[in-house]
Design an enzyme around this catalytic site. Structure first.
Site, PDB file in Angstrom:
ATOM      1  N   SER A  64      -7.525   1.672   9.288  1.00  0.00           N
ATOM      2  CA  SER A  64      -8.841   1.136   9.637  1.00  0.00           C
ATOM      3  C   SER A  64      -9.262   1.585  11.037  1.00  0.00           C
ATOM      4  O   SER A  64      -8.425   1.876  11.895  1.00  0.00           O
ATOM      5  CB  SER A  64      -8.811  -0.392   9.601  1.00  0.00           C
ATOM      6  OG  SER A  64      -8.407  -0.850   8.334  1.00  0.00           O
TER       7      SER A  64
HETATM    8  N1  SAH Z   1      -4.724  -2.231   7.739  1.00  0.00           N
HETATM    9  C1  SAH Z   1      -4.404  -0.980   7.127  1.00  0.00           C
HETATM   10  C2  SAH Z   1      -5.449  -0.675   6.089  1.00  0.00           C
HETATM   11  C3  SAH Z   1      -4.980   0.259   5.046  1.00  0.00           C
HETATM   12  S1  SAH Z   1      -6.155   0.551   3.763  1.00  0.00           S
HETATM   13  C4  SAH Z   1      -4.366   0.103   8.183  1.00  0.00           C
HETATM   14  O1  SAH Z   1      -5.162   0.021   9.111  1.00  0.00           O
HETATM   15  O2  SAH Z   1      -3.575   1.024   8.079  1.00  0.00           O
HETATM   16  C5  SAH Z   1      -5.770  -0.766   2.646  1.00  0.00           C
HETATM   17  C6  SAH Z   1      -4.395  -0.796   2.083  1.00  0.00           C
HETATM   18  O3  SAH Z   1      -4.372  -1.822   1.080  1.00  0.00           O
HETATM   19  C7  SAH Z   1      -3.933   0.480   1.388  1.00  0.00           C
HETATM   20  O4  SAH Z   1      -2.731   0.893   1.949  1.00  0.00           O
HETATM   21  C8  SAH Z   1      -3.741   0.044  -0.081  1.00  0.00           C
HETATM   22  O5  SAH Z   1      -2.664   0.698  -0.713  1.00  0.00           O
HETATM   23  C9  SAH Z   1      -3.487  -1.426   0.061  1.00  0.00           C
HETATM   24  N2  SAH Z   1      -3.737  -2.235  -1.125  1.00  0.00           N
HETATM   25  C10 SAH Z   1      -4.697  -2.086  -2.070  1.00  0.00           C
HETATM   26  N3  SAH Z   1      -4.588  -3.064  -3.000  1.00  0.00           N
HETATM   27  C11 SAH Z   1      -3.529  -3.841  -2.648  1.00  0.00           C
HETATM   28  C12 SAH Z   1      -2.895  -4.989  -3.202  1.00  0.00           C
HETATM   29  N4  SAH Z   1      -3.342  -5.555  -4.331  1.00  0.00           N
HETATM   30  N5  SAH Z   1      -1.837  -5.507  -2.567  1.00  0.00           N
HETATM   31  C13 SAH Z   1      -1.364  -4.966  -1.415  1.00  0.00           C
HETATM   32  N6  SAH Z   1      -1.901  -3.869  -0.844  1.00  0.00           N
HETATM   33  C14 SAH Z   1      -2.982  -3.319  -1.444  1.00  0.00           C
END
Ligand code: SAH
Length: 218
Positions: A64
């Site tokens: 993010s």
């Molecule tokens: N806060 C993180 C955001 C990553 S993007 C950062 O800044 O790096 C969102 C993430 O949510 C992705 O890695 C994706 O794989 C994960 N995601 C999507 N659906 C999910 C679920 N049901 N449970 C856990 N993680 C999930």
């Protein structure tokens, strides 16, 4: 970029965040001044690690934007004693920022490869009180509940019922909700055993929260 250049870029990033987003909590900005962001992205992207942009982390996912991390974490209002659930570990950067602020952070990531990588980087940074596990975070982490704070970093079609249930009374949940261009960040508070209030914070754009088969939603 050399380490000194990365340190200077990080300090500049935090100064810019404080100027452009005056609503951010000083504690959150202090945490972001402490935690390096470049270890959470591929070395080829280190030159952009302190720009205010989302960057690819593989598997079609992104880390993010720093301003999003600063604003969502500020809205969450994390205290030093809080037990926090994060859904969507991704790179682990937001997890690290939460670990600086909270007593305990439990983070769930759907993609096992990302969960393993994030855990490795978090271990290397030596942040205490953090657990990362692979799994469907829309089901929460029942063994660790209740949580004082819950932060979801992928957009849900609707707020997952399990997260509402695993939120402590007086706890807060920050969650992006909606699809495509119509997403917005909600701040939900549990005001009683069976009562929740909700407020819309701002429009946003996140990757979708994907549910494994069997996920329930409210
Ligand atoms: N806060 C993180 C955001 C990553 S993007 C950062 O800044 O790096 C969102 C993430 O949510 C992705 O890695 C994706 O794989 C994960 N995601 C999507 N659906 C999910 C679920 N049901 N449970 C856990 N993680 C999930």
């Amino acid at each position: 970029m050399r380490p000194a250049g990365l340190d200077a870029a990080r300090a500049r990033m935090v100064r810019d965040l404080a100027r452009r987003h005056p609503g951010c909590e000083p504690r959150v900005l202090e945490a972001m001044a402490r935690i390096p962001r470049h270890p959470f992205v591929d070395e080829a992207l280190w030159g952009r690690a302190y720009d205010d942009e989302a960057l690819p982390i593989g598997y079609g996912q992104t880390i993010s934007r720093p301003s999003t991390v600063a604003r969502m974490t500020s809205a969450l209002g994390v205290g030093p004693e809080d037990r926090v659930l994060e859904v969507g570990t991704g790179s682990g950067y937001q997890t690290a920022v939460l670990a600086c602020l909270a007593g305990r952070v439990c983070s769930v990531e759907l993609l096992p490869a990302l969960a393993v990588r994030a855990r490795t980087i978090l271990d290397r940074l030596g942040l205490p009180g953090v657990e990362v596990r692979p799994g469907d975070g829309s089901l929460g982490w029942p063994e660790r509940a209740p949580f004082d704070r819950i932060l979801v970093t992928a957009a849900a079609a609707e707020v997952p019922r399990a997260l509402l249930d695993q939120l402590a009374v007086d706890g807060s949940l920050v969650v992006p909700v909606g699809r495509g261009d119509g997403q917005e960040i909600l701040l939900i508070r549990r005001t009683g055993p069976e009562a929740w209030s909700r407020r819309t914070l701002e429009p946003c754009r996140f990757v979708p929260l994907r549910a494994e088969a069997g996920g329930r939603s409210a």
